[in-house]
Scaffold this motif. Structure first.
Motif, short mmCIF file in Angstrom:
data_model
loop_
_atom_site.label_atom_id
_atom_site.label_comp_id
_atom_site.label_asym_id
_atom_site.label_seq_id
_atom_site.Cartn_x
_atom_site.Cartn_y
_atom_site.Cartn_z
N VAL A 37 0.76 -1.28 0.00
CA VAL A 37 0.08 0.13 -0.07
C VAL A 37 0.78 1.16 0.04
O VAL A 37 0.56 2.28 -0.84
N ALA A 38 1.99 1.28 0.63
CA ALA A 38 2.62 2.46 0.92
C ALA A 38 3.42 2.66 -0.37
O ALA A 38 3.72 4.03 -0.93
N ARG A 39 3.90 1.69 -1.10
CA ARG A 39 4.71 1.82 -2.15
C ARG A 39 3.94 2.31 -3.45
O ARG A 39 4.23 2.91 -4.35
N ALA A 40 2.61 1.96 -3.38
CA ALA A 40 1.61 2.57 -4.45
C ALA A 40 1.61 3.99 -4.72
O ALA A 40 1.32 4.51 -5.77
N GLY A 41 1.72 4.73 -3.74
CA GLY A 41 1.64 6.09 -3.65
C GLY A 41 0.23 6.70 -4.18
O GLY A 41 0.12 7.83 -4.56
N LEU A 42 -0.65 5.98 -3.66
CA LEU A 42 -2.20 6.32 -4.24
C LEU A 42 -2.57 7.23 -3.06
O LEU A 42 -2.29 7.34 -1.84
N ILE A 43 -3.73 8.23 -3.47
CA ILE A 43 -4.73 9.16 -2.75
C ILE A 43 -5.74 8.68 -2.87
O ILE A 43 -6.28 8.46 -4.04
N THR A 44 -6.55 8.51 -2.15
CA THR A 44 -7.92 8.03 -2.07
C THR A 44 -8.63 8.81 -1.31
O THR A 44 -8.95 9.33 -0.19
N PHE A 45 -9.81 9.48 -2.03
CA PHE A 45 -11.18 10.07 -1.41
C PHE A 45 -12.17 9.11 -1.43
O PHE A 45 -12.52 8.46 -2.50
N VAL A 46 -12.93 9.42 -0.53
CA VAL A 46 -14.21 8.64 -0.26
C VAL A 46 -15.36 9.53 -0.30
O VAL A 46 -15.38 10.51 0.53
N GLY A 47 -16.39 9.42 -1.30
CA GLY A 47 -17.64 10.19 -1.07
C GLY A 47 -18.77 9.26 -0.75
O GLY A 47 -18.84 8.26 -1.17
N LEU A 48 -19.27 9.97 0.01
CA LEU A 48 -20.90 9.27 0.65
C LEU A 48 -21.91 9.87 0.08
O LEU A 48 -22.19 10.94 0.31
N GLY A 49 -22.96 9.18 -0.48
CA GLY A 49 -24.37 9.83 -0.72
C GLY A 49 -25.05 8.91 -1.54
O GLY A 49 -24.72 7.45 -1.72
N GLU A 102 -11.00 12.16 2.73
CA GLU A 102 -9.64 11.52 2.20
C GLU A 102 -9.29 10.33 3.26
O GLU A 102 -9.50 10.52 4.57
N GLU A 103 -9.09 9.18 2.90
CA GLU A 103 -8.98 7.97 3.52
C GLU A 103 -7.51 7.45 3.11
O GLU A 103 -7.04 7.36 1.80
N PRO A 104 -7.02 6.68 3.91
CA PRO A 104 -5.91 5.95 3.46
C PRO A 104 -6.19 4.84 2.30
O PRO A 104 -7.42 4.35 2.54
#
Length: 122
Positions: A37-49, A102-104
């Motif tokens: 997970v750390a090596r991927a360098g991803l940024i993740t946002f979570v939308g709820l609705g 934003e979530e890990p």
């Protein structure tokens, strides 16, 4: 004792001490779940609705969005370029009934990201 597990279920893979992602018969990445997970360098946002399928479809076309998947009332949007990702989300920030955090990134986010890269598909 070493046990080999083959799975497409990332909730199972998260429980393993070490994982290896294979794509077209080649090792894409290996390590502990946290290392991968750390090596991927991803940024993740979570939308709820609600009504997120259309939002996901629109976001998939936006620059900087590498994946956008709606699951019920949750929309996970990931990419590696924070500024581009935030710009893609900007039109959706004030949509009534939709909130963003934003979530890990999850191992599932990384799995989707890695297997969509050209080196995994070649």
């Amino acid at each position: 004792m070493t046990v080999l597990v083959s799975t497409h279920y990332m909730d199972e893979a998260e429980r393993c001490h070490r994982i290896v992602y294979l794509g077209t018969g080649r090792v894409i990445v290996e390590g502990t779940p946290a290392e991968v997970v750390a090596r991927a360098g991803l940024i993740t946002f979570v939308g709820l609705g609600s009504g997120l399928a259309g939002v996901a479809e629109a976001l998939r076309q936006a620059p900087g969005v590498e994946s956008a998947g709606a699951f019920g009332q949750t929309l996970r949007v990931s990419g590696t370029d924070r500024a581009a990702l935030q710009a893609a989300l900007r039109p959706w920030e004030n949509r009534p009934g939709l909130s963003w955090t934003e979530e890990p990134p999850s191992l599932e986010d990384v799995f989707i990201h890695l297997l969509s890269e050209p080196r995994a598909a070649a």
